[in-house]
Enzyme design. Structure first.
Site, short mmCIF file in Angstrom:
data_model
loop_
_atom_site.label_atom_id
_atom_site.label_comp_id
_atom_site.label_asym_id
_atom_site.label_seq_id
_atom_site.Cartn_x
_atom_site.Cartn_y
_atom_site.Cartn_z
N ARG A 86 55.17 7.27 14.45
CA ARG A 86 54.37 7.06 14.75
C ARG A 86 54.24 6.74 16.59
NH1 ARG A 86 51.58 1.03 13.55
NH2 ARG A 86 53.74 0.21 14.25
N ARG A 92 55.59 2.46 20.67
CA ARG A 92 55.91 1.14 20.51
C ARG A 92 56.86 0.85 20.60
NH1 ARG A 92 51.40 -1.36 16.59
NH2 ARG A 92 52.84 -2.32 15.91
N ARG A 138 47.77 -13.68 9.24
CA ARG A 138 48.96 -13.60 8.43
C ARG A 138 49.46 -14.15 8.36
NH1 ARG A 138 51.01 -8.31 11.51
NH2 ARG A 138 49.27 -7.62 12.24
N LYS A 198 46.32 -0.03 8.79
CA LYS A 198 45.54 -1.08 8.53
C LYS A 198 45.02 -0.68 10.40
CE LYS A 198 48.22 -4.90 9.44
NZ LYS A 198 49.48 -3.90 9.02
N ARG A 254 60.04 -6.23 11.27
CA ARG A 254 59.17 -6.44 10.91
C ARG A 254 58.52 -7.32 9.57
NH1 ARG A 254 56.59 -2.03 14.20
NH2 ARG A 254 54.76 -2.95 13.44
P1 AP5 Z 1 48.61 2.29 11.63
O1 AP5 Z 1 47.04 2.84 11.62
O2 AP5 Z 1 48.95 1.95 12.48
O3 AP5 Z 1 49.63 1.01 10.52
P2 AP5 Z 1 49.59 -0.53 10.78
O4 AP5 Z 1 49.48 -0.81 9.52
O5 AP5 Z 1 48.21 -1.05 11.87
O6 AP5 Z 1 50.77 -0.48 11.36
P3 AP5 Z 1 51.45 -2.05 12.70
O7 AP5 Z 1 52.42 -1.68 12.75
O8 AP5 Z 1 50.29 -1.71 13.73
O9 AP5 Z 1 51.10 -3.26 11.38
P4 AP5 Z 1 51.26 -4.60 12.13
O10 AP5 Z 1 50.85 -5.29 11.61
O11 AP5 Z 1 53.07 -5.11 12.11
O12 AP5 Z 1 51.02 -4.31 14.05
P5 AP5 Z 1 50.44 -5.08 14.91
O13 AP5 Z 1 49.52 -4.52 16.21
O14 AP5 Z 1 48.70 -5.85 14.51
O15 AP5 Z 1 49.83 3.28 10.64
C1 AP5 Z 1 50.91 3.77 10.91
C2 AP5 Z 1 51.58 5.07 11.09
O16 AP5 Z 1 51.53 5.87 10.12
C3 AP5 Z 1 51.43 5.93 11.60
O17 AP5 Z 1 51.88 6.81 12.33
C4 AP5 Z 1 49.28 6.71 10.96
O18 AP5 Z 1 49.42 7.63 11.54
C5 AP5 Z 1 50.64 6.95 10.13
N1 AP5 Z 1 49.86 6.40 8.82
C6 AP5 Z 1 48.33 5.77 8.70
N2 AP5 Z 1 47.97 5.43 7.67
C7 AP5 Z 1 48.72 7.08 7.03
C8 AP5 Z 1 48.50 7.45 5.10
N3 AP5 Z 1 47.80 7.02 4.73
N4 AP5 Z 1 48.89 8.65 5.03
C9 AP5 Z 1 50.22 8.78 5.67
N5 AP5 Z 1 50.10 8.73 7.30
C10 AP5 Z 1 49.35 7.72 7.48
O19 AP5 Z 1 50.93 -6.78 15.22
C11 AP5 Z 1 51.83 -5.99 16.10
C12 AP5 Z 1 53.18 -7.49 16.52
O20 AP5 Z 1 52.07 -8.46 17.23
C13 AP5 Z 1 53.07 -8.19 15.33
O21 AP5 Z 1 54.70 -7.88 14.70
C14 AP5 Z 1 53.32 -9.74 15.75
O22 AP5 Z 1 54.11 -9.74 16.52
C15 AP5 Z 1 52.27 -9.75 16.48
N6 AP5 Z 1 51.57 -10.32 16.05
C16 AP5 Z 1 49.98 -9.47 15.33
N7 AP5 Z 1 48.98 -10.47 14.66
C17 AP5 Z 1 49.59 -11.83 14.65
C18 AP5 Z 1 49.39 -12.49 13.91
N8 AP5 Z 1 47.74 -12.88 13.07
N9 AP5 Z 1 49.79 -14.05 13.92
C19 AP5 Z 1 51.43 -13.54 14.81
N10 AP5 Z 1 51.17 -11.89 15.66
C20 AP5 Z 1 51.45 -11.66 15.05
#
Ligand code: AP5
Length: 211
Positions: A125, A158, A89, A14, A169
């Site tokens: 990552r 991270r 989410r 994402k 997670r």
């Molecule tokens: P990346 O693009 O970083 O993946 P992502 O889907 O953004 O993963 P996240 O871990 O950031 O998602 P998340 O939802 O757990 O965390 P968030 O920061 O939103 O890609 C991952 C890796 O793969 C990278 O190294 C990239 O280079 C590689 N890659 C990407 N695409 C690829 C492809 N096609 N092929 C190969 N490699 C690829 O949230 C963090 C925390 O915040 C949550 O755990 C929670 O505690 C809190 N939080 C956030 N939103 C909420 C909410 N709405 N409600 C409650 N808590 C929340």
């Protein structure tokens, strides 16, 4: 204007896709970055959020809905579409979101990826602590020496990408977030993308949906 909600498990890409969309001039909101910015402020709220995020749990619905809806309101001054990564989410957050946006068009874009691939993506990552750009040691490496291509800062891991936090997670995702995929599907608002392909193939598909 439309709301484009990017859904998908941790590591589905994402953040990577949203970064590319931002470069092309789309308006984006990244929930994880908003929370990490709050943590960096060292405020009381930031401390509370930090304890939750570092364990891989979700921040409570009431807090997230209030925070995100305030930011969305500030951002709806133009007619431009808004792409949101990571909100809503949970079922409770979807209810909060729909209550506030019943008149606007919503498209939920689900990035679908198998669990074994997610783990490889998350453990490899690396992120830039300054500009937050996302890399992968194998799939998307920086040009040199594990430093950011833009800032030249050494890349970091991270806190929530430690192996045991990743496991939590993914399990929190299965229990609390996956049900909203079905919810959007039942409402006829869901578009599914095979996100096991290359970053650019996925990007092309997302842009087609946005046309
Ligand atoms: P990346 O693009 O970083 O993946 P992502 O889907 O953004 O993963 P996240 O871990 O950031 O998602 P998340 O939802 O757990 O965390 P968030 O920061 O939103 O890609 C991952 C890796 O793969 C990278 O190294 C990239 O280079 C590689 N890659 C990407 N695409 C690829 C492809 N096609 N092929 C190969 N490699 C690829 O949230 C963090 C925390 O915040 C949550 O755990 C929670 O505690 C809190 N939080 C956030 N939103 C909420 C909410 N709405 N409600 C409650 N808590 C929340």
């Amino acid at each position: 204007m439309r709301y484009i909600l990017l859904l998908g498990p941790p590591g589905s890409g994402k953040g990577t896709q949203v970064e590319l969309l931002k470069k092309e001039g789309f308006k984006v909101l990244i929930t994880g970055d908003i929370l990490r910015n709050e943590i960096e402020k060292n405020s009381l709220l930031g401390e509370r959020i930090k304890r939750i995020v570092n364990k891989g749990e979700l921040v409570p619905d009431d807090l997230i809905v209030e925070l995100m809806e305030t930011i969305i309101k500030e951002d709806t001054s133009s007619d431009k579409d808004i792409i949101i990564d990571g909100y809503p989410r949970t079922v409770g957050q979807v209810e909060g979101f729909l209550k506030n946006h019943s008149d606007e068009k919503i498209i939920a874009v689900y990035l679908k990826v198998d669990k074994d691939i997610l783990k490889k993506r998350l453990t490899g990552r690396r992120v830039c602590p300054v500009c937050k750009r996302v890399y992968h040691i194998e799939y998307n490496p920086p040009k040199n020496d594990m430093k950011c291509d833009v800032c030249n800062e050494p890349l970091i891991i991270r806190k929530d990408d430690e192996p045991e936090v990743i496991e939590n997670r993914l399990s929190v995702y299965d229990k609390q977030t996956q049900p909203i995929v079905e919810l959007f599907e039942n409402k006829g608002l869901l578009r599914v993308i095979d996100a096991q392909r290359t970053i650019s193939e996925i990007f092309t598909d997302i842009k087609e949906i946005l046309m």
